[in-house]
Write a protein that holds these residues in place. Structure first.
Motif, PDB file in Angstrom:
ATOM      1  N   GLU A 200      24.826  37.774 120.066  1.00 30.57           N
ATOM      2  CA  GLU A 200      24.327  39.034 120.536  1.00 30.57           C
ATOM      3  C   GLU A 200      23.989  39.382 121.321  1.00 30.57           C
ATOM      4  O   GLU A 200      24.297  40.848 122.379  1.00 30.57           O
TER       5      GLU A 200
ATOM      6  N   SER B 216      15.826  39.424 116.575  1.00 36.22           N
ATOM      7  CA  SER B 216      14.535  38.244 116.089  1.00 36.22           C
ATOM      8  C   SER B 216      13.196  38.455 116.905  1.00 36.22           C
ATOM      9  O   SER B 216      12.695  37.394 116.453  1.00 36.22           O
TER      10      SER B 216
ATOM     11  N   PRO C 142      21.255  31.190 117.716  1.00 39.65           N
ATOM     12  CA  PRO C 142      21.668  32.021 116.336  1.00 39.65           C
ATOM     13  C   PRO C 142      21.915  33.490 117.474  1.00 39.65           C
ATOM     14  O   PRO C 142      22.402  34.273 116.888  1.00 39.65           O
ATOM     15  N   GLY C 143      21.434  33.937 118.699  1.00 34.61           N
ATOM     16  CA  GLY C 143      20.967  35.345 119.001  1.00 34.61           C
ATOM     17  C   GLY C 143      21.908  35.046 120.912  1.00 34.61           C
ATOM     18  O   GLY C 143      22.031  35.783 120.795  1.00 34.61           O
TER      19      GLY C 143
ATOM     20  N   THR D 127      27.087  34.909 114.121  1.00 35.48           N
ATOM     21  CA  THR D 127      25.280  33.779 114.583  1.00 35.48           C
ATOM     22  C   THR D 127      25.226  32.740 114.960  1.00 35.48           C
ATOM     23  O   THR D 127      23.963  31.986 115.012  1.00 35.48           O
ATOM     24  N   ASN D 128      26.611  32.267 115.425  1.00 35.81           N
ATOM     25  CA  ASN D 128      26.836  31.172 115.289  1.00 35.81           C
ATOM     26  C   ASN D 128      28.184  31.360 115.547  1.00 35.81           C
ATOM     27  O   ASN D 128      29.533  31.156 114.795  1.00 35.81           O
TER      28      ASN D 128
ATOM     29  N   ARG E  33      16.125  30.790 115.187  1.00 38.79           N
ATOM     30  CA  ARG E  33      15.849  32.135 115.606  1.00 38.79           C
ATOM     31  C   ARG E  33      15.898  32.507 116.947  1.00 38.79           C
ATOM     32  O   ARG E  33      15.162  31.494 118.212  1.00 38.79           O
TER      33      ARG E  33
END
Length: 932
Positions: free
Chosen positions: A401, A574, A397-398, A435-436, A253
């Motif tokens: 974002e 997250s 993963p972020g 996320t990837n 995360r």
């Protein structure tokens, strides 16, 4: 009352004054009296025997007149005072004698005249060199403002009255472009770094700061000022603990970001056919059949919607003379797409591309490109864009974002809604929830322009966190269709005018703060027509071994700090914010992904060898700093079987020893090879190759002259070969010696316990004895059987643990019945109480130490046992570990190393066994290597 002083008083002798009277008072103002006396000359010599000599008489009068004038002048000077002597004593300064500004204004004119008469050296404020940094900065700022005002005034005077009424704007001058086109005055000239601020100029004489240097210098350990890395001040690692947090942020995360602006960028522009010839000469696409990269496989790459990652080699040096791994991005061309079906027309189209390469190999690649371009006519223009294009890398993963919250694209208001949605900017806004980055098509490219993110700071992530119904289906539809393959236009980042305009239109932080203060509470300021449009290029890459992908953001050099500061404060869904990493974290992510890191893991290249030489010097200095009793004595290392002494230099990956063999010593006319090192009499490091007898190299292969291995071996003997291109389909036509001398980069995974480290020795299985080889193969069988038995007997072991715990508990309860609970004074009672409290932990620890048979480990296959096999001899040494540690991603010891293909049989390629031994240690561990 104080006693009388014993000091002898000065005796003043009486003298006679002008009236022949004695006086004890000293003469006052002797200079004044001497100035008032005028020397005269008698006329006795002019008058002789009643005759007057006119010439002598006139000469005597002339001398008297000159003496009179000199006396008058002296008397005037003596009676008068200088200007600086007319001020009060509290205003007098030592510098007042040569600086008229030190005296009051009413006396400056008089002081200036006195200085001119006396020829006193004066101070000119315009030519005086500033002595402090503040004075130097003020002087440079004043000069810059004066030149700017003079240039602006001259430009206004040149405009006519009609142009002034029409509002003609003055266009800023473009900086000179340093290209390398043949027959140009700037051919082969490298571009310099941007001119730093005046107060930071002295700190960047021998190095260059990254755009985010101020941010990193307060939060990370930087390279030392006198030992810059690749002429850059690069952050090494954050000051806080970051090894495990970096692993979690990159895999579980969060996100990790790096300022990769030190990566070098080279631009090629010219006819497509000439550019292809240049790339083909330097080995681009040489490992694959020609119809894969340049026609079918590389169609999207040539269209400018994909990037290509691979190796570039020296001129006609494939596959051994590798330079460095590069990333090549084409700029889409409408002319090329219009004539794509007619290849004869398409090859004559004018195209442009950029090459991104590591700074350690930039100069070598630049030199090779200039050498290849010289043979092309009409020519390919090569530009150095190192300090024009910066970059930021994100993984985790972020990462998507965070970039979506910072990069707000600027869309075309005239386009329809369907076209906006399928454009690169529209597709970018529809990637919320990704996320990837590895889920995207491989090496995909998105090029568009974004607005300045600073007016929207602090960023709000509410819109990104909201999950609307059907968002996953829409995201899957975008990933399946991927509209930018048909709608990608030429990115503005390739245009130099767009890069300069974005850098010049960036407003200051004060101007942004004024706009934010004037906005409504809780609202962002409205965009203005003068806001800059920052051209960017997003590249999504994926590791070869799988896992998290990486976003690479390319943007103008001056625009990196605004994006970086907002990115570091973005609140992730997250929790927390984006972490930043340094060079060590970059190596850690590559190591956990199982991929080698350039240049440390490529010792066969020039850049890799320079890194190895520098690292071995550091390790040698650290070894020398240790006391003799606390450092490894390389000459006394016991390798088993009667062998003593480390193979080669213990603090280095001794490729010279591996390639050329042990030193040949000459003893009484015979030549014998020995591996036993000798130590010098004086204190200091052990010279492993220094012997008391005369040494000479082998007649076939020449050894390096440097004893510590600071020089690289010959390129033909230590070239680097990419693992996938070691044995391509077309390799049968190559010469055997070209592949036999190549170095293969491999990944090493230990089959049992242990952790490899740098400089560890890699052996193949013994080839001198079949029995010796069989002992090592038995270790593989025991490790495989133990792993299979552990999975099959998981249920039975659980049952055994439960039964044994019940038996142990019942036994303890029976013992406790004989001890009174209330009596805690006896030793039996205290032991019973401790046993009842720790019954769970003791049961689990005792049973976990047992194997499936119920007995502890102690077989002959365990390391350190008497029957454990010793490491093979030097003839089976095949390579060294360049990077090794415990991998948090795999949960075992993993290493990245290099081996010589000449010592690996052709049938053993792929996943094969090897033996890894730490430098200075005698224990070897079985491992498996695979090409990466």
């Amino acid at each position: 009352m104080s006693p009388p002083s014993r000091k002898r008083k000065a005796i003043v002798e009486p003298r006679q004054d002008s009236s022949n009277r004695t006086s004890s008072r000293p003469q006052k103002r002797p200079r004044l009296q001497e100035a008032r006396q005028i020397a005269v000359q008698t006329h006795d010599k002019a008058l002789k025997d009643g005759e007057l000599n006119v010439e002598k008489f006139v000469a005597a009068r002339e001398w008297e007149i000159r003496a009179l004038q000199a006396g008058m002048k002296d008397a005037k000077k003596v009676l008068s005072t200088r200007a600086h002597q007319g001020v009060p004593r509290d205003l007098r300064r030592r510098t007042a004698s040569h600086n008229v500004k030190r005296v009051p204004k009413r006396l400056r004119e008089r002081a200036r005249k006195e200085m001119l008469e006396d020829n006193t050296p004066t101070v000119n404020s315009r030519t005086r060199k500033p002595r402090t940094s503040r004075a130097r900065i003020r002087l440079e700022t004043a000069k810059r403002l004066h030149d700017l005002a003079r240039h602006k005034q001259a430009t206004k005077e040149a405009l006519t009255g009609e142009q002034i009424k029409a509002g003609v704007e003055v266009v800023a001058r473009k900086p000179k472009v340093k290209t390398s086109v043949k027959d140009t005055p700037t051919a082969g000239v490298l571009s310099g770094p941007p001119k730093p601020a005046a107060k930071f100029r002295k700190r960047q004489i021998h190095k260059t700061w990254l755009p985010t240097h101020i941010f990193h210098s307060k939060r990370a350990h930087m390279t030392t000022p006198k030992d810059a890395l690749w002429r850059f001040a690069i952050p090494l690692t954050p000051t806080e603990k970051s090894y495990r947090p970096t692993h979690r942020a990159s895999a579980l995360r969060g996100a990790v970001a790096w300022d990769m602006s030190y990566m070098s960028t080279i631009s090629l522009e010219g006819i497509l056919q000439d550019i292809i010839g240049v790339l083909w000469t330097m080995g681009v696409g040489a490992g694959d059949p020609a119809d894969r990269l340049w026609l079918e496989k590389g169609k999207r790459w040539m269209d400018g919607t994909r990037s290509w990652e691979g190796w570039m080699y020296e001129r006609n040096g494939w596959p051994t003379d590798g330079i460095a791994p590069v990333t090549i991005v084409w700029s889409p061309s409408q002319q090329y797409q219009a004539h794509e079906r007619k290849m004869s027309y398409a090859l004559r189209a004018r195209r442009r591309l950029i090459i991104r390469v590591h700074p350690s190999a930039f100069l070598q690649l630049w030199t090779e490109l200039l050498d290849v371009v010289k043979d092309r006519k009409p020519g390919v223009k090569v530009e150095d864009l190192r300090f024009e294009i910066g970059s930021i890398e994100l993984t985790g993963p972020g990462s998507t974002e965070a970039l979506l919250g910072v990069l707000k694209p600027i869309t075309d208001s005239k386009a329809d809604e369907a076209r906006k949605a399928d454009s690169p900017a529209g597709v970018w806004t529809r990637l919320a929830g990704l996320t990837n980055p590895a889920s995207l098509p491989a090496n995909v490219i998105l090029g568009f322009s974004v607005s300045d993110p600073r007016p929207r700071h602090p960023p709000s992530a509410a819109s990104q966190r909201a999950s609307s119904p059907g968002a996953e289906e829409r995201l899957l539809d975008v990933l399946a269709r991927w509209p930018p393959d048909q709608t990608q236009t030429p990115p503005a980042l390739f245009e130099r005018d767009a890069r300069l305009a974005a850098a010049r239109q960036l407003p200051s932080q004060k101007a942004i703060n004024r706009r934010k203060a004037g906005a409504a509470p809780g609202a962002y300021p409205d965009p203005l027509p003068s806001d800059p449009q920052i051209p960017i290029l997003l590249i999504a890459s994926r590791p070869r071994s799988g896992g998290q992908g990486t976003w690479t953001l390319l943007l103008p050099w001056q625009c990196v700090p605004p994006v970086w500061y907002v990115l570091m404060h973005y609140p992730l869904a997250s929790g927390g914010s984006v972490r930043f990493g340094g060079l060590n974290e970059k190596r850690q992510i590559a190591f956990e992904a199982g991929t080698p890191w350039f240049p440390a893991d490529y010792p066969g290249t020039k850049a890799g060898w320079e890194w190895e030489a520098k690292e071995r010097e550091k390790r040698k200095q650290e070894w020398e700093k240790r006391p003799k009793g606390k450092r490894i004595e390389w000459s006394s290392v016991d390798l088993g079987g009667g062998r003593k002494g480390e193979i080669g230099l213990g603090w280095a990956c001794d490729w010279e020893r591996l390639m050329y063999g042990p030193p040949v010593v000459e003893v009484e006319g015979t030549s014998t090879a020995t591996t036993k090192p000798t130590q010098k009499k004086k204190s200091g490091p052990v010279e492993v190759e220094e012997a008391s007898v005369t040494t000479k190299p082998t007649p076939v292969k020449k050894r390096s002259k440097e004893k510590d291995g600071s020089k690289a071996p010959q390129k033909s003997k230590a070239g680097h070969t990419q693992a996938q291109e070691t044995l391509p389909r077309s390799s049968q036509s190559l010469q055997a010696n070209e592949l036999s001398a190549a170095i293969i980069t491999v990944k090493i995974t230990l089959l049992a316990r242990g952790t490899p480290t740098a400089c560890a020795r890699i052996y193949r299985l013994p080839t001198t004895s079949t029995e010796f080889r069989q002992k090592w193969l038995q270790l593989k069988q025991s490790s495989s059987s133990s792993s299979s038995s552990s999975s099959s007997s998981s249920s039975s072991s659980t049952t055994k643990i439960k039964s044994k715990s019940k038996q142990w508990k019942s036994k303890q309860q029976q013992q406790q019945q004989h001890v009174r609970i209330g009596d805690q004074s006896t030793p039996e009672a205290r032991r019973a109480l401790a046993a009842s409290l720790l019954i769970g932990s003791r049961t689990s620890n005792t049973l976990l130490d047992m194997d499936s048979s119920g007995t502890g480990s102690g077989t002959g296959s365990s390391a350190g046992h008497a029957d454990y096999p010793v490491v093979p001899g030097e003839e089976d040494l095949i390579g060294f570990v360049t990077t090794g540690s415990f991998s948090l991603a795999e949960g075992t010891g993993v290493g990245i190393g290099s081996i010589l293909s000449a010592k690996v049989a052709r049938k053993e390629r792929g996943r094969e066994l090897c033996i890894v031994r730490e430098a200075g240690m005698a224990l070897g561990r079985l491992a498996r290597w695979e090409a990466v």
